[in-house]
Design a protein around this motif. Structure first.
Motif, mmCIF file in Angstrom:
data_model
loop_
_atom_site.group_PDB
_atom_site.id
_atom_site.type_symbol
_atom_site.label_atom_id
_atom_site.label_comp_id
_atom_site.label_asym_id
_atom_site.label_seq_id
_atom_site.Cartn_x
_atom_site.Cartn_y
_atom_site.Cartn_z
ATOM 1 N N THR A 71 1.358 17.837 -16.716
ATOM 2 C CA THR A 71 1.927 17.541 -17.822
ATOM 3 C C THR A 71 2.468 16.070 -17.674
ATOM 4 O OG1 THR A 71 4.053 18.393 -16.791
ATOM 5 C CG2 THR A 71 2.673 19.821 -18.366
ATOM 6 N N GLY A 72 2.605 15.311 -16.670
ATOM 7 C CA GLY A 72 3.112 14.149 -16.529
ATOM 8 C C GLY A 72 3.032 13.520 -14.933
ATOM 9 N N PRO A 73 3.441 12.206 -14.840
ATOM 10 C CA PRO A 73 3.281 11.989 -13.048
ATOM 11 C C PRO A 73 4.196 12.639 -12.285
ATOM 12 C CG PRO A 73 3.854 10.113 -14.828
ATOM 13 C CD PRO A 73 3.944 11.525 -15.546
ATOM 14 N N LEU A 74 5.249 12.965 -12.675
ATOM 15 C CA LEU A 74 6.206 13.757 -11.752
ATOM 16 C C LEU A 74 5.608 15.079 -11.693
ATOM 17 C CD1 LEU A 74 8.573 13.867 -10.093
ATOM 18 C CD2 LEU A 74 10.165 14.875 -12.133
ATOM 19 N N ASP A 75 5.110 15.920 -12.473
ATOM 20 C CA ASP A 75 4.407 17.237 -12.412
ATOM 21 C C ASP A 75 3.182 17.144 -11.683
ATOM 22 O OD1 ASP A 75 4.068 20.101 -13.121
ATOM 23 O OD2 ASP A 75 2.466 19.195 -14.083
ATOM 24 N N CYS A 76 2.425 16.103 -11.753
ATOM 25 C CA CYS A 76 1.330 15.764 -10.902
ATOM 26 C C CYS A 76 1.637 15.679 -9.561
ATOM 27 C CB CYS A 76 0.431 14.452 -11.325
ATOM 28 S SG CYS A 76 -0.890 14.129 -10.392
ATOM 29 N N ALA A 77 2.574 14.901 -9.122
ATOM 30 C CA ALA A 77 2.975 14.375 -7.532
ATOM 31 C C ALA A 77 3.453 15.797 -6.945
ATOM 32 C CB ALA A 77 4.242 13.263 -7.792
ATOM 33 N N VAL A 78 4.357 16.401 -7.649
ATOM 34 C CA VAL A 78 5.028 17.668 -7.104
ATOM 35 C C VAL A 78 3.764 18.790 -6.980
ATOM 36 C CG1 VAL A 78 6.392 19.918 -7.683
ATOM 37 C CG2 VAL A 78 7.180 17.589 -8.184
ATOM 38 N N THR A 114 0.855 -1.229 -0.133
ATOM 39 C CA THR A 114 0.063 0.040 0.136
ATOM 40 C C THR A 114 0.827 1.241 -0.049
ATOM 41 O OG1 THR A 114 -1.907 -1.121 1.112
ATOM 42 C CG2 THR A 114 -1.948 1.363 1.388
ATOM 43 N N VAL A 115 1.947 1.250 0.774
ATOM 44 C CA VAL A 115 2.891 2.516 0.576
ATOM 45 C C VAL A 115 3.506 2.934 -0.546
ATOM 46 C CG1 VAL A 115 4.977 0.972 0.917
ATOM 47 C CG2 VAL A 115 4.928 3.480 1.869
ATOM 48 N N ILE A 116 3.380 2.009 -1.850
ATOM 49 C CA ILE A 116 3.682 2.477 -2.722
ATOM 50 C C ILE A 116 2.374 2.535 -3.984
ATOM 51 C CG2 ILE A 116 4.835 1.416 -5.025
ATOM 52 C CD1 ILE A 116 6.873 0.064 -3.242
ATOM 53 N N VAL A 117 1.571 1.422 -3.561
ATOM 54 C CA VAL A 117 0.358 1.713 -4.644
ATOM 55 C C VAL A 117 -0.609 2.780 -4.460
ATOM 56 C CG1 VAL A 117 -1.887 0.106 -4.877
ATOM 57 C CG2 VAL A 117 0.231 -1.084 -4.449
ATOM 58 N N ALA A 118 -0.732 3.210 -3.104
ATOM 59 C CA ALA A 118 -1.849 4.378 -3.010
ATOM 60 C C ALA A 118 -1.495 5.527 -3.603
ATOM 61 C CB ALA A 118 -1.985 4.599 -1.451
ATOM 62 N N PRO A 119 -0.219 6.080 -3.369
ATOM 63 C CA PRO A 119 0.296 7.415 -4.290
ATOM 64 C C PRO A 119 0.071 6.972 -5.744
ATOM 65 C CG PRO A 119 2.034 6.362 -3.163
ATOM 66 C CD PRO A 119 1.041 5.652 -2.630
ATOM 67 N N GLY A 120 0.753 5.722 -6.112
ATOM 68 C CA GLY A 120 0.757 5.680 -7.614
ATOM 69 C C GLY A 120 -0.785 5.421 -8.156
ATOM 70 N N GLU A 121 -1.713 4.967 -7.445
ATOM 71 C CA GLU A 121 -3.088 5.130 -7.881
ATOM 72 C C GLU A 121 -3.734 6.369 -7.859
ATOM 73 O OE1 GLU A 121 -5.557 2.220 -8.551
ATOM 74 O OE2 GLU A 121 -3.578 1.442 -9.079
ATOM 75 N N ARG A 122 -3.426 7.396 -7.064
ATOM 76 C CA ARG A 122 -3.806 8.520 -7.017
ATOM 77 C C ARG A 122 -3.342 9.521 -8.304
ATOM 78 N NH1 ARG A 122 -6.456 13.582 -5.732
ATOM 79 N NH2 ARG A 122 -5.384 14.697 -4.246
ATOM 80 N N ILE A 146 1.794 15.984 1.937
ATOM 81 C CA ILE A 146 2.061 14.285 1.831
ATOM 82 C C ILE A 146 0.437 13.804 1.615
ATOM 83 C CG2 ILE A 146 2.292 13.796 4.107
ATOM 84 C CD1 ILE A 146 4.139 12.288 0.830
ATOM 85 N N CYS A 147 -0.476 14.289 2.397
ATOM 86 C CA CYS A 147 -1.608 13.701 2.460
ATOM 87 C C CYS A 147 -2.371 13.632 1.572
ATOM 88 C CB CYS A 147 -2.362 14.586 3.778
ATOM 89 S SG CYS A 147 -2.113 14.306 5.364
ATOM 90 N N SER A 148 -2.173 14.794 0.476
ATOM 91 C CA SER A 148 -2.822 14.663 -0.886
ATOM 92 C C SER A 148 -2.307 13.713 -1.802
ATOM 93 C CB SER A 148 -2.570 16.218 -1.419
ATOM 94 O OG SER A 148 -3.302 16.205 -2.708
ATOM 95 N N VAL A 149 -1.048 13.496 -1.590
ATOM 96 C CA VAL A 149 -0.389 12.545 -2.472
ATOM 97 C C VAL A 149 -0.890 11.018 -2.023
ATOM 98 C CG1 VAL A 149 1.598 11.364 -3.044
ATOM 99 C CG2 VAL A 149 1.440 13.843 -2.482
ATOM 100 N N TYR A 150 -1.279 10.781 -0.853
ATOM 101 C CA TYR A 150 -1.683 9.642 -0.216
ATOM 102 C C TYR A 150 -3.355 9.434 -0.072
ATOM 103 C CZ TYR A 150 2.937 7.108 0.412
ATOM 104 O OH TYR A 150 4.157 6.579 0.252
ATOM 105 N N LYS A 151 -3.835 10.335 -0.754
ATOM 106 C CA LYS A 151 -5.355 10.578 -0.540
ATOM 107 C C LYS A 151 -5.825 9.135 -1.158
ATOM 108 C CE LYS A 151 -9.426 13.131 -2.110
ATOM 109 N NZ LYS A 151 -9.767 14.310 -3.028
ATOM 110 N N GLY A 152 -6.938 8.465 -0.369
ATOM 111 C CA GLY A 152 -7.438 7.316 -0.885
ATOM 112 C C GLY A 152 -6.831 6.015 -0.117
ATOM 113 N N THR A 153 -5.576 6.206 0.814
ATOM 114 C CA THR A 153 -4.979 5.033 1.114
ATOM 115 C C THR A 153 -5.866 3.943 2.004
ATOM 116 O OG1 THR A 153 -3.032 6.504 1.429
ATOM 117 C CG2 THR A 153 -2.996 4.395 2.700
ATOM 118 N N ILE A 154 -6.905 4.471 2.798
ATOM 119 C CA ILE A 154 -7.809 3.554 3.488
ATOM 120 C C ILE A 154 -8.453 2.748 2.285
ATOM 121 C CG2 ILE A 154 -9.726 3.330 4.980
ATOM 122 C CD1 ILE A 154 -7.218 4.345 6.327
#
Length: 328
Positions: free
Chosen positions: A146-153, A121-129, A161-169
């Motif tokens: 413009t891409g995954p990195l731009d989205c994450a930043v 989950t520590v990898i899947v949750a932000p990747g899915e977001r 970080i809470c926004s990046v991990y939104k949907g973890t539960i």
């Protein structure tokens, strides 16, 4: 006995290589249908009539590469994610199966699979977001990222970080029980499909594909409702949903129980070939993982010297494999 204990140890390197290779194969095979699934799950109005209509309109407007929107995030994380998946499963079996001479039970296989779901989950949750946000950009009518990195930043800069991990539960609700069922079903089917008198590790390619494919479909039957909620929650604008229960109530009110199974056809079309291919690649890359996933009770043992002999009891220094599944 030392040989048996050596086989039971979790090998990080082998898990990393085998899990990563299998995960990349799964991603390449399944991402186009995953894009279709997410778009069907998150559309506010009837933009698409179904799986084929979504496929046709996506290719017509965005080209074939439109089906691979958002693949960068899961591609970056698929190798450590799949490695953690198999590592967590192997670790779970070691923690639960304290006596190496006692075969793992159905319950132990299931619980070990659940632990694997927690680990990933520590990898899947932000990747899915990130993936979901990029996959629905054309539906939003604007190219916000413009891409995954731009989205994450941008997510991190806006709300941390809470926004990046939104949907973890919701990711945990989706992956933990379904992952346990997946490993349990896959092991059961491998032994069920093994002919009497043969070793499960020598199962034919077609039967490995069948076991992996069916296990993947059953996995997604269980995971799909939580996946629908997760996709809607992670891709929604800020403030639309107040939490997990709110997104569930909203979806049930607007679309009924059938709304929890949006994208069912795309999921099933993707589940069988993707998971069958994943298990074939991971099994062929790391034979040791087959032994980690297959400590089941049976009537045949394979001694250390490689010869086979029939026995009804425990054999010192042997690895037990079953010729048919036995209820625990």
């Amino acid at each position: 006995m030392d040989t048996v204990e050596s086989d039971r140890r979790v090998s990080p390197l082998k898990n990393f290589v085998a899990g990563g290779f299998g995960g990349i194969c799964l991603l390449l095979a399944g991402h186009p249908l995953d894009t279709i699934k997410v778009r069907l799950q998150t559309q506010d109005c009837a933009v698409y009539k179904g799986t084929f209509d979504c496929f046709r309109k996506t290719v017509s407007k965005e080209g074939i590469f439109g089906l691979y929107k958002g693949m960068g995030a899961p591609l970056a994380g698929v190798t450590p994610m799949m490695a953690l998946n198999f590592f967590g499963f192997g670790l779970g079996k070691e923690l639960l199966q304290r006596d190496p001479t006692v075969p793992a039970t159905y319950t132990q296989i299931y619980l070990a699979g659940m632990l694997a779901g927690v680990c990933t989950t520590v990898i899947v949750a932000p990747g899915e977001r990130i993936k979901c946000l990029l996959q629905i950009l054309p539906l939003a009518g604007r190219m916000k990222y413009t891409g995954p990195l731009d989205c994450a930043v941008r997510l991190y800069k806006q709300q941390g970080i809470c926004s990046v991990y939104k949907g973890t539960i919701l990711t945990l609700i989706r992956d933990v029980p379904s992952n346990g069922v997946y490993f349990l079903t896959y092991d059961y089917l491998k032994h069920y499909l093994t002919p009497d008198g043969e070793c499960v590790h020598h199962l034919s390619t077609s039967r490995v594909l069948l076991a992996g494919g069916i296990a993947g479909m059953i996995n997604w039957l269980i995971a799909l409702p939580a996946d629908v909620l997760k996709s809607n929650y992670q891709s929604a604008t800020d403030g639309r949903y107040q939490g997990v229960r709110h997104v569930l109530r909203t979806l049930l009110k607007e679309e009924g129980a059938q709304g929890l199974y949006k994208g069912f056809s795309a999921v099933m079309l993707r589940a069988f070939p993707a998971n069958a291919d994943d298990q074939l690649k991971s099994s062929s890359t790391s034979p040791n993982q087959a032994s980690q996933r297959s400590q089941w009770q049976g009537t045949k043992t394979i001694p250390i010297d490689g010869s086979e002999e029939q026995t009804s009891g425990e054999a010192t220094g042997s690895v037990k494999v079953t010729s048919s599944p036995l209820a625990k």
